[in-house]
Design a protein around this motif. Sequence first.
Motif, PDB file in Angstrom:
ATOM      1  N   VAL A   1      22.798   8.394  -7.502  1.00  0.00           N
ATOM      2  CA  VAL A   1      24.234   8.032  -7.138  1.00  0.00           C
ATOM      3  C   VAL A   1      24.492   6.792  -7.939  1.00  0.00           C
ATOM      4  CG1 VAL A   1      25.818   7.533  -5.408  1.00  0.00           C
ATOM      5  CG2 VAL A   1      24.303   9.307  -5.017  1.00  0.00           C
ATOM      6  N   TYR A   2      25.380   6.684  -8.781  1.00  0.00           N
ATOM      7  CA  TYR A   2      25.572   5.560  -9.433  1.00  0.00           C
ATOM      8  C   TYR A   2      27.123   4.885  -9.517  1.00  0.00           C
ATOM      9  CZ  TYR A   2      21.377   6.618 -12.246  1.00  0.00           C
ATOM     10  OH  TYR A   2      20.228   7.028 -12.574  1.00  0.00           O
ATOM     11  N   GLY A   3      27.088   3.595  -9.518  1.00  0.00           N
ATOM     12  CA  GLY A   3      28.484   2.954  -9.506  1.00  0.00           C
ATOM     13  C   GLY A   3      28.450   1.818 -10.826  1.00  0.00           C
ATOM     14  N   TYR A   4      29.541   2.235 -11.763  1.00  0.00           N
ATOM     15  CA  TYR A   4      29.502   1.324 -13.040  1.00  0.00           C
ATOM     16  C   TYR A   4      30.718   0.484 -13.071  1.00  0.00           C
ATOM     17  CZ  TYR A   4      26.270   5.023 -15.071  1.00  0.00           C
ATOM     18  OH  TYR A   4      25.326   5.838 -15.348  1.00  0.00           O
ATOM     19  N   ARG A   5      30.609  -0.745 -13.227  1.00  0.00           N
ATOM     20  CA  ARG A   5      31.742  -1.459 -13.642  1.00  0.00           C
ATOM     21  C   ARG A   5      32.159  -0.691 -14.980  1.00  0.00           C
ATOM     22  NH1 ARG A   5      32.166  -5.562 -10.399  1.00  0.00           N
ATOM     23  NH2 ARG A   5      30.042  -6.608  -9.729  1.00  0.00           N
ATOM     24  N   ARG A   6      33.445  -0.303 -15.191  1.00  0.00           N
ATOM     25  CA  ARG A   6      33.969   0.283 -16.422  1.00  0.00           C
ATOM     26  C   ARG A   6      33.325  -0.076 -17.631  1.00  0.00           C
ATOM     27  NH1 ARG A   6      39.611   3.399 -16.528  1.00  0.00           N
ATOM     28  NH2 ARG A   6      39.421   3.969 -18.502  1.00  0.00           N
ATOM     29  N   GLU A   7      33.351  -1.520 -17.780  1.00  0.00           N
ATOM     30  CA  GLU A   7      32.913  -1.827 -19.351  1.00  0.00           C
ATOM     31  C   GLU A   7      31.444  -1.504 -19.459  1.00  0.00           C
ATOM     32  OE1 GLU A   7      33.082  -5.525 -16.292  1.00  0.00           O
ATOM     33  OE2 GLU A   7      34.471  -3.700 -16.646  1.00  0.00           O
ATOM     34  N   ALA A   8      30.761  -1.576 -18.329  1.00  0.00           N
ATOM     35  CA  ALA A   8      29.224  -1.291 -18.309  1.00  0.00           C
ATOM     36  C   ALA A   8      28.931   0.062 -18.721  1.00  0.00           C
ATOM     37  CB  ALA A   8      28.505  -1.620 -17.103  1.00  0.00           C
ATOM     38  N   LEU A   9      29.781   1.040 -18.054  1.00  0.00           N
ATOM     39  CA  LEU A   9      29.710   2.519 -18.423  1.00  0.00           C
ATOM     40  C   LEU A   9      29.950   2.795 -19.847  1.00  0.00           C
ATOM     41  CD1 LEU A   9      29.573   5.479 -17.565  1.00  0.00           C
ATOM     42  CD2 LEU A   9      31.958   5.443 -16.973  1.00  0.00           C
ATOM     43  N   LEU A  10      30.992   2.462 -20.287  1.00  0.00           N
ATOM     44  CA  LEU A  10      31.327   2.347 -21.779  1.00  0.00           C
ATOM     45  C   LEU A  10      30.418   1.871 -22.813  1.00  0.00           C
ATOM     46  CD1 LEU A  10      35.396   1.678 -21.552  1.00  0.00           C
ATOM     47  CD2 LEU A  10      34.156   3.817 -21.273  1.00  0.00           C
ATOM     48  N   ARG A  11      29.705   0.855 -22.381  1.00  0.00           N
ATOM     49  CA  ARG A  11      28.954   0.108 -23.250  1.00  0.00           C
ATOM     50  C   ARG A  11      27.433   1.067 -23.349  1.00  0.00           C
ATOM     51  NH1 ARG A  11      25.178  -5.133 -21.987  1.00  0.00           N
ATOM     52  NH2 ARG A  11      23.982  -5.205 -23.689  1.00  0.00           N
ATOM     53  N   PHE A  12      27.208   1.473 -21.898  1.00  0.00           N
ATOM     54  CA  PHE A  12      26.088   2.258 -21.769  1.00  0.00           C
ATOM     55  C   PHE A  12      26.229   3.597 -22.633  1.00  0.00           C
ATOM     56  CE2 PHE A  12      24.102   6.021 -19.694  1.00  0.00           C
ATOM     57  CZ  PHE A  12      22.824   5.612 -19.560  1.00  0.00           C
ATOM     58  N   CYS A  13      27.194   4.256 -22.594  1.00  0.00           N
ATOM     59  CA  CYS A  13      27.544   5.528 -23.230  1.00  0.00           C
ATOM     60  C   CYS A  13      27.417   5.485 -24.870  1.00  0.00           C
ATOM     61  CB  CYS A  13      28.678   6.312 -22.837  1.00  0.00           C
ATOM     62  SG  CYS A  13      28.357   6.922 -21.007  1.00  0.00           S
ATOM     63  N   ALA A  14      28.136   4.197 -25.224  1.00  0.00           N
ATOM     64  CA  ALA A  14      28.068   3.827 -26.601  1.00  0.00           C
ATOM     65  C   ALA A  14      26.812   3.825 -27.277  1.00  0.00           C
ATOM     66  CB  ALA A  14      29.217   2.658 -26.852  1.00  0.00           C
ATOM     67  N   ALA A  15      25.631   3.290 -26.513  1.00  0.00           N
ATOM     68  CA  ALA A  15      24.492   3.044 -26.944  1.00  0.00           C
ATOM     69  C   ALA A  15      23.577   4.455 -27.331  1.00  0.00           C
ATOM     70  CB  ALA A  15      23.645   2.083 -26.192  1.00  0.00           C
ATOM     71  N   PRO A  16      22.762   4.467 -28.286  1.00  0.00           N
ATOM     72  CA  PRO A  16      21.917   5.619 -28.144  1.00  0.00           C
ATOM     73  C   PRO A  16      20.834   5.628 -27.220  1.00  0.00           C
ATOM     74  CG  PRO A  16      21.203   3.987 -29.867  1.00  0.00           C
ATOM     75  CD  PRO A  16      22.376   3.397 -29.144  1.00  0.00           C
ATOM     76  N   PRO A  17      20.187   6.767 -27.104  1.00  0.00           N
ATOM     77  CA  PRO A  17      18.808   6.802 -25.906  1.00  0.00           C
ATOM     78  C   PRO A  17      18.071   5.612 -26.453  1.00  0.00           C
ATOM     79  CG  PRO A  17      19.464   8.818 -26.604  1.00  0.00           C
ATOM     80  CD  PRO A  17      20.438   7.964 -27.592  1.00  0.00           C
ATOM     81  N   SER A  18      17.261   4.876 -25.564  1.00  0.00           N
ATOM     82  CA  SER A  18      16.511   4.020 -25.782  1.00  0.00           C
ATOM     83  C   SER A  18      14.955   4.389 -25.696  1.00  0.00           C
ATOM     84  CB  SER A  18      16.484   2.807 -24.625  1.00  0.00           C
ATOM     85  OG  SER A  18      15.862   3.347 -23.410  1.00  0.00           O
TER      86      SER A  18
END
Length: 245
Positions: A179-196
């Motif tokens: 179960v995750y809660g994201y600040r919107r900007e964190a979610l967008l940044r996370f999904c824009a990054a490639p798998p680490s």
Amino acid sequence: MKPIILIPARMAATRLPGKPLADIEGLPMIVRVLRQAQAANVGPVAVAAGDAEIVEAVRAAGGRAVLTDPDLPSGSDRIVAALNALDPAGEHDVVINLQGDIPFLAPSVVEAAARLLAEQPSCDISTVMVAEADIAERSNPDIPKVVASMAPDGRSARALYFTRSVLYGDGPVWLHHGVYGYRREALLRFCAAPPSPLEIRERLEQLRALELGMSIWAAVIDEAPISVDNPADLERARKYAREHA
């Protein structure tokens, strides 16, 4: 905060194909998840569906669903697509991501994930964890563990690492639940990054956030929710529904 709850779901589950529409005592599983999310009363709820059949089932139950590209690589990408469709103006600044295979998740767990973001200004992503119930769980690679620095209240912790490996030493081992809660900007940044690299190694996408320098906090919950990953889990969920009808 103005949260929105999004539930990613798709039919092509490897171990249990068609899982979102699996019947649990008269209701499709995705509808049960939807109703638990609505009961939390945290914000509007929608299903981010990868298949038209899921959209139809949710709408037939009076819920809201968005059809997303079935080829999206992850649930996180699916909720971003749904978020952009439902809220292009950016009204909702927090996104709660619930997995579509936890049909009896307590509404209080959803509330806890949202509350952590309000209480911890430095928190980019919130999640939940529970103490192991059986020592055998710590050696099960299917159960992710949280290495965490506990806050003084004993009910929340800053996550330092997530792993599928065995943890040693005294003290409880904390098991992670998705179960995750994201600040919107964190979610967008996370999904824009490639798998680490660590994400790929451990097969845990939350490690991408840690490698990006994001802060993840986990709320302590008292009981692990039933997660349906295979036919045996589905039978356990049906039994639970019969006993708690």
